[in-house]
Design a protein around this motif. Structure first.
Motif, PDB file in Angstrom:
ATOM      1  N   SER A   1      38.325  48.967  48.375  1.00 45.66           N
ATOM      2  CA  SER A   1      37.915  48.030  49.383  1.00 45.66           C
ATOM      3  C   SER A   1      36.397  47.401  48.947  1.00 45.66           C
ATOM      4  O   SER A   1      35.679  46.407  49.603  1.00 45.66           O
ATOM      5  CB  SER A   1      37.572  48.603  50.751  1.00 45.66           C
ATOM      6  OG  SER A   1      36.873  49.945  50.720  1.00 45.66           O
TER       7      SER A   1
ATOM      8  N   ASN B   1      28.576  52.187  53.603  1.00 40.99           N
ATOM      9  CA  ASN B   1      29.718  52.535  52.740  1.00 40.99           C
ATOM     10  C   ASN B   1      29.418  53.227  51.239  1.00 40.99           C
ATOM     11  O   ASN B   1      30.006  53.160  50.368  1.00 40.99           O
ATOM     12  CB  ASN B   1      30.437  51.001  52.454  1.00 40.99           C
ATOM     13  CG  ASN B   1      30.948  50.188  53.458  1.00 40.99           C
ATOM     14  OD1 ASN B   1      31.066  50.854  54.419  1.00 40.99           O
ATOM     15  ND2 ASN B   1      30.949  48.861  53.386  1.00 40.99           N
TER      16      ASN B   1
ATOM     17  N   HIS C   1      32.745  39.727  51.039  1.00 45.47           N
ATOM     18  CA  HIS C   1      34.263  39.905  50.688  1.00 45.47           C
ATOM     19  C   HIS C   1      34.738  38.325  50.678  1.00 45.47           C
ATOM     20  O   HIS C   1      34.475  37.478  51.444  1.00 45.47           O
ATOM     21  CB  HIS C   1      34.941  40.805  51.572  1.00 45.47           C
ATOM     22  CG  HIS C   1      34.675  42.177  51.660  1.00 45.47           C
ATOM     23  ND1 HIS C   1      33.675  42.857  52.300  1.00 45.47           N
ATOM     24  CD2 HIS C   1      35.025  43.090  50.629  1.00 45.47           C
ATOM     25  CE1 HIS C   1      33.584  44.211  51.845  1.00 45.47           C
ATOM     26  NE2 HIS C   1      34.201  44.422  50.929  1.00 45.47           N
TER      27      HIS C   1
ATOM     28  N   HIS D   1      35.812  52.346  45.608  1.00 44.31           N
ATOM     29  CA  HIS D   1      36.974  52.369  46.350  1.00 44.31           C
ATOM     30  C   HIS D   1      37.660  50.923  46.269  1.00 44.31           C
ATOM     31  O   HIS D   1      36.946  49.844  46.132  1.00 44.31           O
ATOM     32  CB  HIS D   1      36.854  52.771  47.797  1.00 44.31           C
ATOM     33  CG  HIS D   1      37.881  52.805  48.635  1.00 44.31           C
ATOM     34  ND1 HIS D   1      38.655  51.844  49.513  1.00 44.31           N
ATOM     35  CD2 HIS D   1      38.825  54.093  49.040  1.00 44.31           C
ATOM     36  CE1 HIS D   1      39.472  52.329  50.149  1.00 44.31           C
ATOM     37  NE2 HIS D   1      39.841  53.429  49.865  1.00 44.31           N
TER      38      HIS D   1
END
Lengths: 113, 114
Positions: free
Chosen positions: A84, A61, A39, A82
């Protein structure tokens, strides 16, 4: 020679649609294969790994990857994206004996609302 | 459990200056690594260590030095910084170098040389 190729530098999907990030490898030996996620402004985090047990590997996830020896592939999938999940994903190969680790160039995943 | 800690997070250096990137881990891992990450290039191994007192070069060691005096710490030294060393640097560690073990990464140091 050993190598890892991530076939897409960028992938864009809409939220709720499937994700496919492609990885092919070349190895003369039996490899271990990993997917890492990064990320923004963060270190790499292990998503999942294949180490010669089950060919379908489930990770964190909701991600999973399937090792296909005949196709020398280890593609990463997720049924429903998603927001995220937007990040950069790296396919990594460790060659038998563990003395050489090869990182793919990365695939940046964009998720649209 | 802090994992792998890198400092600083950001740094701007002038050409010719020196600095040390710090890396420490609290997992009692023997194996530690320094990588640099350049856009579209994946990660390239700079140096690695298989235990205290033992280090070796990776793919791109020129312009860098390392030491490993303790299990916990693995600092990376840049002497005479050059613009080509502008990059993001990651420290990583693992319990054992092998097929079944993944790496634990630090959060990175973003270095700019101007």
């Amino acid at each position: 020679a050993q190598s890892v190729t991530q076939l897409d530098s960028h992938v864009s999907v809409s939220e709720g649609t499937p994700v496919l990030l492609r990885c092919n490898y070349s190895s003369s030996y039996s490899p271990s294969l990993f997917w890492y996620v990064q990320h923004p402004n963060k270190g790499l985090q292990l998503l999942l790994k294949y180490t010669s047990a089950a060919t379908l590997v489930k990770g964190i996830n909701g991600f999973e990857a399937e090792f296909k020896k005949s196709e020398t592939s280890f593609h990463l999938t997720k049924p429903s994206a998603h927001m995220s999940d937007a990040a950069e994903y790296f396919c990594v190969v460790i060659i038998t004996g563990g003395f050489k680790t090869i990182f793919g160039a990365g695939t940046r995943l964009f998720v649209k609302a | 459990n802090a994992g792998v800690t890198q400092t600083p997070k950001f740094r701007i250096l002038k050409i010719g200056q020196s600095m040390t990137l710090q890396c420490t881990q609290d997992m009692n891992h023997n194996y530690m690594y320094w990588y640099r990450q350049d856009p579209g290039m994946g990660l390239k191994l700079i140096y690695y260590s298989v235990g205290a007192g033992i280090t070796d070069k990776g793919e791109v060691p020129n312009g860098y030095n390392v030491s490993r005096s303790t299990t916990e710490d693995f600092p990376l030294r840049l002497e005479l910084a050059a613009p080509s060393q502008t990059s993001v640097y990651f420290c990583a560690s693992t319990y054992q170098q092998g097929k079944d073990y993944g790496y634990t990464f630090g959060s990175g140091t973003r270095l700019t040389v101007v």
